[in-house]
Design a protein around this motif. Structure first.
Motif, short mmCIF file in Angstrom:
data_model
loop_
_atom_site.label_atom_id
_atom_site.label_comp_id
_atom_site.label_asym_id
_atom_site.label_seq_id
_atom_site.Cartn_x
_atom_site.Cartn_y
_atom_site.Cartn_z
N ILE A 27 0.73 -1.11 -0.05
CA ILE A 27 0.05 -0.04 -0.18
C ILE A 27 1.03 1.07 -0.22
O ILE A 27 2.02 1.12 0.38
CB ILE A 27 -0.99 -0.04 1.22
N SER A 28 0.28 2.31 -0.32
CA SER A 28 0.99 3.48 -0.46
C SER A 28 1.22 4.13 0.73
O SER A 28 0.69 3.94 1.84
CB SER A 28 0.36 4.63 -1.40
N ARG A 29 2.48 5.01 0.81
CA ARG A 29 3.07 5.57 2.08
C ARG A 29 1.95 6.40 2.56
O ARG A 29 1.38 6.56 3.72
CB ARG A 29 4.18 6.61 1.65
N GLU A 30 0.88 7.13 1.84
CA GLU A 30 0.15 7.97 1.99
C GLU A 30 -1.22 7.11 2.80
O GLU A 30 -1.76 7.64 3.86
CB GLU A 30 -0.71 8.77 0.86
N ASP A 31 -1.45 6.10 2.26
CA ASP A 31 -2.58 5.02 2.88
C ASP A 31 -1.94 4.62 4.33
O ASP A 31 -2.67 4.51 5.30
CB ASP A 31 -2.91 4.00 2.01
N ILE A 32 -0.61 4.31 4.57
CA ILE A 32 0.03 3.96 5.64
C ILE A 32 -0.15 5.35 6.84
O ILE A 32 -0.68 4.93 7.74
CB ILE A 32 1.20 3.52 5.55
N ILE A 33 0.05 6.50 6.33
CA ILE A 33 0.04 7.47 7.21
C ILE A 33 -1.39 7.82 7.75
O ILE A 33 -1.64 7.98 8.87
CB ILE A 33 0.65 8.97 6.58
N GLY A 34 -2.45 7.68 6.57
CA GLY A 34 -3.78 7.67 6.89
C GLY A 34 -4.47 6.82 7.90
O GLY A 34 -5.11 7.16 8.79
N ASP A 64 -12.04 16.51 21.36
CA ASP A 64 -13.46 16.37 21.91
C ASP A 64 -14.17 17.76 21.93
O ASP A 64 -15.43 17.87 22.18
CB ASP A 64 -13.28 15.91 23.54
N GLU A 65 -13.29 18.69 21.90
CA GLU A 65 -13.75 20.25 21.83
C GLU A 65 -14.10 20.54 20.42
O GLU A 65 -14.59 21.65 20.11
CB GLU A 65 -12.79 21.20 22.42
N GLY A 66 -13.96 19.50 19.41
CA GLY A 66 -14.53 19.85 17.86
C GLY A 66 -13.12 20.58 17.14
O GLY A 66 -13.56 21.09 16.20
N LYS A 67 -12.01 20.80 17.91
CA LYS A 67 -10.87 21.37 17.06
C LYS A 67 -10.37 20.34 16.15
O LYS A 67 -10.15 19.22 16.55
CB LYS A 67 -10.17 22.21 18.01
N ALA A 68 -9.80 20.86 15.20
CA ALA A 68 -8.90 20.27 14.30
C ALA A 68 -7.60 19.66 14.99
O ALA A 68 -6.72 20.69 15.59
CB ALA A 68 -8.55 21.02 13.01
N ALA A 69 -7.33 18.53 15.23
CA ALA A 69 -6.17 17.87 15.65
C ALA A 69 -5.61 16.68 15.08
O ALA A 69 -6.46 15.97 14.50
CB ALA A 69 -6.19 17.78 17.22
N LEU A 70 -4.32 16.37 15.04
CA LEU A 70 -3.84 15.13 14.40
C LEU A 70 -2.73 14.80 15.09
O LEU A 70 -1.75 15.34 15.76
CB LEU A 70 -3.38 15.55 13.04
N PHE A 71 -2.96 13.27 15.83
CA PHE A 71 -1.64 12.81 16.33
C PHE A 71 -1.12 11.76 15.55
O PHE A 71 -1.87 10.86 14.90
CB PHE A 71 -2.32 12.13 17.85
N LEU A 72 0.27 11.89 15.14
CA LEU A 72 0.89 11.12 14.24
C LEU A 72 2.23 10.91 15.08
O LEU A 72 3.29 11.60 15.29
CB LEU A 72 1.25 11.76 12.80
N PRO A 73 2.10 9.56 15.65
CA PRO A 73 3.44 9.31 16.15
C PRO A 73 4.65 8.89 15.40
O PRO A 73 4.46 7.98 14.70
CB PRO A 73 3.10 7.81 17.21
N LEU A 74 5.60 9.34 15.52
CA LEU A 74 6.97 9.30 14.63
C LEU A 74 7.50 8.16 14.96
O LEU A 74 8.65 7.75 14.30
CB LEU A 74 7.66 10.38 14.40
N ILE A 104 -2.43 5.10 10.30
CA ILE A 104 -2.02 5.52 11.44
C ILE A 104 -2.78 6.54 12.18
O ILE A 104 -3.10 6.64 13.49
CB ILE A 104 -0.57 5.82 11.50
N ALA A 105 -3.13 7.57 11.40
CA ALA A 105 -3.64 8.93 11.98
C ALA A 105 -5.16 8.38 12.29
O ALA A 105 -5.72 8.65 13.30
CB ALA A 105 -4.02 10.04 11.02
N LYS A 106 -5.81 7.39 11.49
CA LYS A 106 -6.90 6.98 11.96
C LYS A 106 -7.10 6.13 13.28
O LYS A 106 -7.92 6.05 13.76
CB LYS A 106 -7.76 6.23 10.70
#
Length: 96
Positions: A10-17, A70-80, A19-21
């Motif tokens: 699978i593509s790197r973009e799919d892998i990152i997606g 939980d506050e509805g703000k845009a946030a992303l957690f991507l563990p490196l 992980i974020a999911k």
């Protein structure tokens, strides 16, 4: 071993997606840290948290992430430190 071969195809973009999911629905429990990191700064700069190993840095970031989510703000957690980020598509698990 077939599941690992599939991951490599699978593509790197799919892998990152993926992980974020994985972190979108995470619920964490634990002791709240006394650490207070300023989130709003007048200039755009990186904030570094330096502490010994296993003292709660990742837990703090995850708790901050879930609070923003939980506050509805845009946030992303991507563990490196996720190994899936560093798989090379031209290698198989046997070659690694």
């Amino acid at each position: 071993m077939r599941i690992f071969t599939y991951i490599l195809n699978i593509s790197r973009e799919d892998i990152i997606g993926q992980i974020a999911k994985d972190f979108l629905e995470i619920q964490i429990e634990g002791v709240k840290r006394e650490l207070q990191v300023p989130i709003r700064l007048p200039v755009r700069k990186a904030i570094t948290i330096v502490e010994p190993r296993r003292t709660g840095k990742t837990f703090y970031l995850l708790s901050l992430f879930t609070k923003l989510r939980d506050e509805g703000k845009a946030a992303l957690f991507l563990p490196l430190d996720d190994d899936r980020l560093y798989l090379h598509p031209w290698k198989t698990w046997e070659q690694l």
